[in-house]
Design a protein around this motif. Sequence first.
Motif, PDB file in Angstrom:
ATOM      1  N   GLY A   4       1.189   3.799  -3.056  1.00  0.00           N
ATOM      2  CA  GLY A   4       0.537   4.736  -2.185  1.00  0.00           C
ATOM      3  C   GLY A   4       1.583   5.961  -3.230  1.00  0.00           C
ATOM      4  O   GLY A   4       1.183   7.453  -3.752  1.00  0.00           O
ATOM      5  N   GLN A  62       0.647   7.148  -6.857  1.00  0.00           N
ATOM      6  CA  GLN A  62      -1.089   7.722  -6.527  1.00  0.00           C
ATOM      7  C   GLN A  62      -0.217   9.937  -6.632  1.00  0.00           C
ATOM      8  O   GLN A  62      -0.948  10.146  -6.788  1.00  0.00           O
ATOM      9  N   GLN A  63       0.864   9.360  -5.956  1.00  0.00           N
ATOM     10  CA  GLN A  63       0.938  10.590  -5.274  1.00  0.00           C
ATOM     11  C   GLN A  63       1.881  11.273  -6.719  1.00  0.00           C
ATOM     12  O   GLN A  63       2.336  12.606  -6.248  1.00  0.00           O
ATOM     13  N   TRP A  83      10.999   5.461  -2.271  1.00  0.00           N
ATOM     14  CA  TRP A  83       9.956   4.547  -1.555  1.00  0.00           C
ATOM     15  C   TRP A  83      11.060   3.895  -0.567  1.00  0.00           C
ATOM     16  O   TRP A  83      10.235   3.709   0.645  1.00  0.00           O
ATOM     17  N   SER A 107       0.790  -1.535   0.185  1.00  0.00           N
ATOM     18  CA  SER A 107       0.237   0.112   0.076  1.00  0.00           C
ATOM     19  C   SER A 107       0.418   1.178   0.051  1.00  0.00           C
ATOM     20  O   SER A 107       0.549   2.959  -0.600  1.00  0.00           O
ATOM     21  N   ALA A 108       1.371   1.437   0.501  1.00  0.00           N
ATOM     22  CA  ALA A 108       2.719   2.643   0.859  1.00  0.00           C
ATOM     23  C   ALA A 108       3.699   2.521  -0.724  1.00  0.00           C
ATOM     24  O   ALA A 108       3.519   3.865  -1.298  1.00  0.00           O
TER      25      ALA A 108
END
Length: 371
Positions: free
Chosen positions: A67, A70-71, A143, A63-64
């Motif tokens: 995310g 997506q950002q 990430w 999920s991280a």
Amino acid sequence: MNSRRLRGLIRKEFLQILRDPSAIAIAFFLPVFLLFLFGYGVSLDARHIPLAVVVDQPTAETSAFVGGLQQSFYFAPKLFPSMQQAQAALMERRVDGIVWLRSNFSRQILQGNTASIGVFVNGVDANNARIAEGYLQGSWQNWLQQRALAAGQPLIIPVDGKDRIWFNPALRSRDYLVPGLIAVIMTLIGALLTALVVAREWERGTMEALMATPAQMAEILLGKLVPYYAMGMGGMLLSVGLAVWLFAVPLRGSFAILLLASTLFLLVALGMGLLISSVARNQFVAGQIAIIVTFLPAFILSGFIFYIPSMPAAIQVITHIVAARYFVSILQTLFLAGDVWPIILWNSVALLLMAIFFLGVTLRRSHKRLD
């Protein structure tokens, strides 16, 4: 050379231009249209790339990572439940890439092992594929850094690169395209417009009437050069104004040097246009020759869009006879880098020699006779 006759010829040419809406459209409306087209409609930037994301086993780590995608404004990720559906979307060109997080992704990360990510990129557009692949690697690296920072642990990387982007830090293709487009616009005004207008005079018979006057051939040619030089410089100033104030392209170099370089290039373009009109006295033929000899090389072989060092060696040699190559180099340097004299001087000398050549050949070929 009689100054009174020359003033009369120049005045006659200006009046003819004012009576010709097509000439005014090419000189002033076409540059605005092309600048809006390339400034807003054409972009070499990779933004909001549609991306399929497949997560076999959703966890906090996956999920991280999703995310982070997506950002990012580089990607527009869409979640797919299976690889089969993601591959179908890639085949149908609904997405340009696939990121596959396998079921052992989180376990490998938590155990401190190397976790593999499946990345599939549409390679139809090779340039866009390389850009997307590089952005994905950057997202993966970012990430990892965020995860290490949250855990209070240093991220051990053998090489820590400190990137700095000079001259165009925003990486906007508009800042690269718009200055080069000015060379294409001035080619249209100088070569294509001049060739068409003079060929039209031959078709209508006004050139024969001009030959019957006491005016010398040098006066006739100069009487045509001055008005179209003024139109070309007017189109250049309009283009530069739109580039700086509308598209926010920086002009870091000297405006006086820009005027001088534009004068040299415009003399080359005018010389080519007059030479074409002396060879082809028909508007259609003159237009075709002007497009093939001046416009297409300026568009393709000048470095305006396509990077010259990446071209085959034989094509790189051919680009040295394209006047727009030298002017595009000067424009991009003045707008993005500033007054880099080695580049400006070398390219200006090349333009000066080409201007002398084309104007000299035109004067030598032009005679006051109808054959």
